[in-house]
Motif scaffolding. Structure first.
Motif, PDB file in Angstrom:
ATOM      1  N   PHE A 437       2.075   1.243   0.557  1.00 26.76           N
ATOM      2  CA  PHE A 437       0.887   0.442   0.829  1.00 26.76           C
ATOM      3  C   PHE A 437       0.136   0.176  -0.472  1.00 26.76           C
ATOM      4  O   PHE A 437       0.159   0.986  -1.397  1.00 26.76           O
ATOM      5  CB  PHE A 437      -0.061   1.192   1.773  1.00 26.76           C
ATOM      6  N   LYS A 438      -0.601  -0.935  -0.482  1.00 24.80           N
ATOM      7  CA  LYS A 438      -1.441  -1.251  -1.642  1.00 24.80           C
ATOM      8  C   LYS A 438      -2.374  -0.086  -1.937  1.00 24.80           C
ATOM      9  O   LYS A 438      -3.068   0.412  -1.039  1.00 24.80           O
ATOM     10  CB  LYS A 438      -2.314  -2.473  -1.344  1.00 24.80           C
ATOM     11  N   ARG A 443      -5.439   3.088  -6.979  1.00 29.48           N
ATOM     12  CA  ARG A 443      -5.808   1.684  -6.840  1.00 29.48           C
ATOM     13  C   ARG A 443      -5.100   0.820  -7.882  1.00 29.48           C
ATOM     14  O   ARG A 443      -5.127   1.120  -9.071  1.00 29.48           O
ATOM     15  CB  ARG A 443      -7.319   1.507  -6.967  1.00 29.48           C
TER      16      ARG A 443
ATOM     17  N   ASP B  20      -2.782  -1.509   7.159  1.00 27.70           N
ATOM     18  CA  ASP B  20      -2.619  -0.074   7.400  1.00 27.70           C
ATOM     19  C   ASP B  20      -3.953   0.655   7.237  1.00 27.70           C
ATOM     20  O   ASP B  20      -4.919   0.095   6.717  1.00 27.70           O
ATOM     21  CB  ASP B  20      -1.549   0.483   6.449  1.00 27.70           C
ATOM     22  N   ASP B  22      -4.692   2.979   5.270  1.00 20.26           N
ATOM     23  CA  ASP B  22      -5.066   3.131   3.855  1.00 20.26           C
ATOM     24  C   ASP B  22      -5.941   1.951   3.409  1.00 20.26           C
ATOM     25  O   ASP B  22      -6.815   2.110   2.556  1.00 20.26           O
ATOM     26  CB  ASP B  22      -3.823   3.190   2.947  1.00 20.26           C
ATOM     27  N   GLN B  23      -5.690   0.754   3.971  1.00 25.77           N
ATOM     28  CA  GLN B  23      -6.524  -0.409   3.636  1.00 25.77           C
ATOM     29  C   GLN B  23      -7.875  -0.306   4.347  1.00 25.77           C
ATOM     30  O   GLN B  23      -8.897  -0.736   3.823  1.00 25.77           O
ATOM     31  CB  GLN B  23      -5.856  -1.734   4.046  1.00 25.77           C
ATOM     32  N   ASP B  45     -10.801  -1.674  -0.867  1.00 20.36           N
ATOM     33  CA  ASP B  45     -10.130  -2.407  -1.946  1.00 20.36           C
ATOM     34  C   ASP B  45     -10.192  -3.927  -1.756  1.00 20.36           C
ATOM     35  O   ASP B  45      -9.978  -4.670  -2.712  1.00 20.36           O
ATOM     36  CB  ASP B  45      -8.671  -1.943  -2.104  1.00 20.36           C
TER      37      ASP B  45
END
Lengths: 472, 211
Positions: A437-438, A443, B20, B22-23, B45
């Motif tokens: 995942f991004k 980051r 997801d 995490d985002q 982000d």
């Protein structure tokens, strides 16, 4: 229900406490693994409500997510981040207060929850097991119905040893034939996710079957089941067999003597019955699987190492086209480009997907006698203290150190990057973990998921190469 | 748990597939032992640049969507990590309803436990609402759980399906731990049965350190 049953049907039906009026099931949970990130809220509310842990004998806690992978001898005091330290301190205090057995940071048995469960024999065939972590699917390798849950459900299990669940459907994925040389369990599961997609297993429990699955070691089976969640299913299962029983016998929490014989007799009945039916089925030919590598920002964005990045213009629809374009942009890759030869900055070998002894051996076999070039940072993080000790007994640590890898202390490390182990913006990493995942590993970091052998090959080459060329 | 009955206000659209957890909320928010302030990290982000300044173009940084209470998302929303911080962050921001063609399993369960309504809609209906949400003039909508409808700014309604048990729990805000604890006798009986047939599942305590 009579008639032929699947492995999943058998485990589910033997854990029904009651069928609820609303169509859900009150399901009994035999084993519960606890770590610092997803347990504090449950313990906090249980303390407020004056509730206790129903079965401490079925529960084991270990800190693993937010801990550093250096200077382990310093214990909790060695955690530099005050928030991470506070979370581990809270876990220790909560386990003390509620009588939950805990493996401390300085204990050789400490490690990632999904590595230590099987090592300690907490994971058993035919049992139900949960943990506040999506990679709980790992334990399905033993024919144990194991799935990840959220913090509210962690509290529910601590307090009641049960969960209200909607019964999932059955899915079967068969892997036919034999894996070619240089191709591993990690490549197999990445290839499977490439076929079914990241939502292909949603609402299902996946049973893995077929000769190529049977031929895997327990370590390999754990790698396959671990990434089931990346295919959308909460749990993966592999029927227990002699390989499973040989792994289990003699482990600390596994029954011994007459109880072992009794348990074994039960475990031998668990395999899916002849004629059992599945709601969804897929078959994959093992011989078609090459070493895999992800190019994008979802685990389904996977290609063989001999492949090329996709072209957004060829996507079936606009949203998919945009997703491909965005992923390529984030990964700084051009469309329709060979993945082999792309330079890497960092290499991470470890995680609950690939932090077991077999993974250490596979990476060391490639690293031996080779050097990590200047400008590439490579680290190996064993999944547990026991894996680390065994690797050192086999001399693997010296192979890694001589090749220029760092040899760290066990933990989740750069799979989730909650500690100092993280990528800087724009850094490209060959990683044996489970999610690209991004920002997952830091980051702006660019993660390519690969097997331990492929990661080691990238480390010593400074770029992605086909590990089969190094093994030849 | 908070009840969910009706909700109205601006809906923000995030037309991306496979978003997801995490985002939704990245790892740096997972080390705290408090839920307070997680809304600040929601979609971190996307929302903030590398210097932590708000990205002006991102939908939740623009009026009226900076006060969105409904999110219209793409397929397989909430995949990946089991972190319950994802629904906590949505709720702390003020979003109590997410509409998408499909959701990931663990995220789905975590939302139910936190009084967040997830509505799975056929792609066409989701696209209609995505288009509405994209325009400040039409982005206000109203959700009525009891009636199982989403009312658009033009007054038209879109019906949705929901399992009766999930609807009931959300409407009543039920704490299922309390309910399950009241069923201790059933759990006791299960354990007695299991102990008789699979005794090895009981009493296998982890050895003490150094043992």
């Amino acid at each position: 229900m009579t008639g032929p049953k699947t492995l999943f049907d058998k485990i589910w039906e033997s854990h029904v406490v009651a069928e609820n009026d609303d169509g859900t099931t009150l399901l009994y949970i035999d084993r519960h693994l606890v770590h610092e990130v997803t347990s504090w809220t449950g313990f906090e509310r249980m303390a407020e409500d004056g509730r206790g842990v129903r079965r401490a004998d079925a529960t084991v806690a270990v800190p693993d997510h937010s801990i550093p992978t250096r200077n382990r001898a310093a214990g909790v005091a060695g955690i530099g981040d005050p928030l991470g330290r506070g979370q581990v301190e809270a876990l220790l205090a909560n386990c003390e207060r509620f009588g939950v057995p805990l493996i401390p940071l300085t204990d050789v048995r400490q490690g990632i929850v999904h590595i230590i469960g099987p090592e300690q024999g907490l994971t058993l065939p035919g049992a139900t097991l949960v943990c506040g972590d999506s990679h709980t699917a790992t334990h399905g390798a033993f024919g144990c119905l194991a799935f990840g849950i959220g913090s509210s459900e962690v509290e529910h299990v601590l307090a009641t040893q049960t969960l209200n669940q909607k019964r999932p459907r059955n899915m079967r994925i068969a892997v036919a034939g034999d894996l070619p040389a240089g191709v591993t369990a990690k490549d197999m599961i990445l290839a499977i996710i490439g076929v079914i997609g990241t939502a292909g297993g949603t609402g299902h429990v996946v049973e893995y079957a077929g000769p190529a699955i049977r031929a895997l070691s327990m370590e390999g089976r754990m790698t396959v089941c671990n990434m089931t969640i990346e295919g959308g299913a909460r749990a993966g299962l592999i029927a227990p067999d002699e390989t499973t029983f040989a792994y289990l016998e003699g482990r600390p929490m596994v029954p011994a003597g007459a109880a072992w014989e009794q348990a074994l007799a039960h475990w031998r009945t668990l395999a899916s019955d002849e004629g059992a039916t599945y709601d969804k089925e897929a078959t994959i030919e093992a011989r078609d699987i090459a070493p895999q590598i992800t190019w994008g920002t979802s685990p389904e964005d996977v290609i063989p190492v001999t492949g090329r990045t996709p072209d957004p213009a060829a996507a079936p629809d606009e949203m998919r086209s945009q997703a491909i374009a965005q992923a390529l942009d984030y990964m700084a890759l051009a469309p329709d480009t060979p993945i082999e030869g792309v330079a890497v900055d960092r290499v991470f070998i470890g995680s609950c997907t690939n932090g077991r002894i077999e993974d250490m051996r596979a990476a060391a076999a490639v690293a031996e006698g080779r050097k990590v070039p200047a400008g590439v940072g490579a680290m190996v993080v064993p999944g547990s203290g026991l894996v680390k000790r065994q690797a050192e007994e086999e001399g693997l640590d010296r192979i890694f150190l001589e090749a220029g890898f760092e040899w760290r202390d066990p933990g989740c490390s750069m799979c989730i990057a909650m500690n100092d182990d993280k990528l800087g913006p724009g850094e490209r990493c060959a990683s044996t973990s489970n999610r690209n995942f991004k920002g997952r590993q830091g980051r702006g970091g660019r993660t390519h998921l690969v097997s331990p052998a492929m990661a080691a090959a990238a480390a010593v080459s400074g770029r992605f190469v086909d590990v089969r060329d190094l093994l030849a | 748990m908070r009840t969910f009955t009706t909700l109205s206000g601006p809906a923000a659209s995030l037309p991306m597939i496979n978003v997801d957890t995490d985002q939704i909320i990245p790892k740096q928010y997972l080390t705290a032992i408090s839920r307070a302030g997680l809304g600040k990290g929601l979609f971190h982000d996307f929302r903030y640049d590398m210097e932590d300044r708000p990205v002006p173009d991102f939908v939740l940084n623009r009026a009226p969507w900076n006060e969105a209470c409904i999110l219209i998302a793409g397929q397989n929303f909430g995949c990946g990590s089991s972190r319950e911080h994802a629904p906590w962050a949505l709720e702390d921001f003020g979003i109590r309803c997410v509409i998408a063609p499909s959701f990931a399993d663990i995220f789905f369960n975590n939302c139910v436990k936190n009084g967040i309504l997830l509505i799975a809609l056929p792609e066409d209906d989701a696209n209609t609402l995505t288009a509405d949400a994209g325009n400040a003039q039409t982005c206000r909508m109203a959700v009525d759980l009891d009636a199982q409808t989403v009312t658009r700014s033009n007054g038209e309604t879109v019906a949705f399906e929901i399992e009766p048990f999930r609807k009931h729990r959300l409407l009543k805000g039920l704490d299922d731990i309390g309910i399950t604890l009241a069923r201790a006798a059933e759990i006791d009986a299960f354990e007695a049965r299991q102990k008789a047939t699979q005794p090895w599942l009981y009493g296998a305590r982890l050895p003490d350190p150094g043992a």
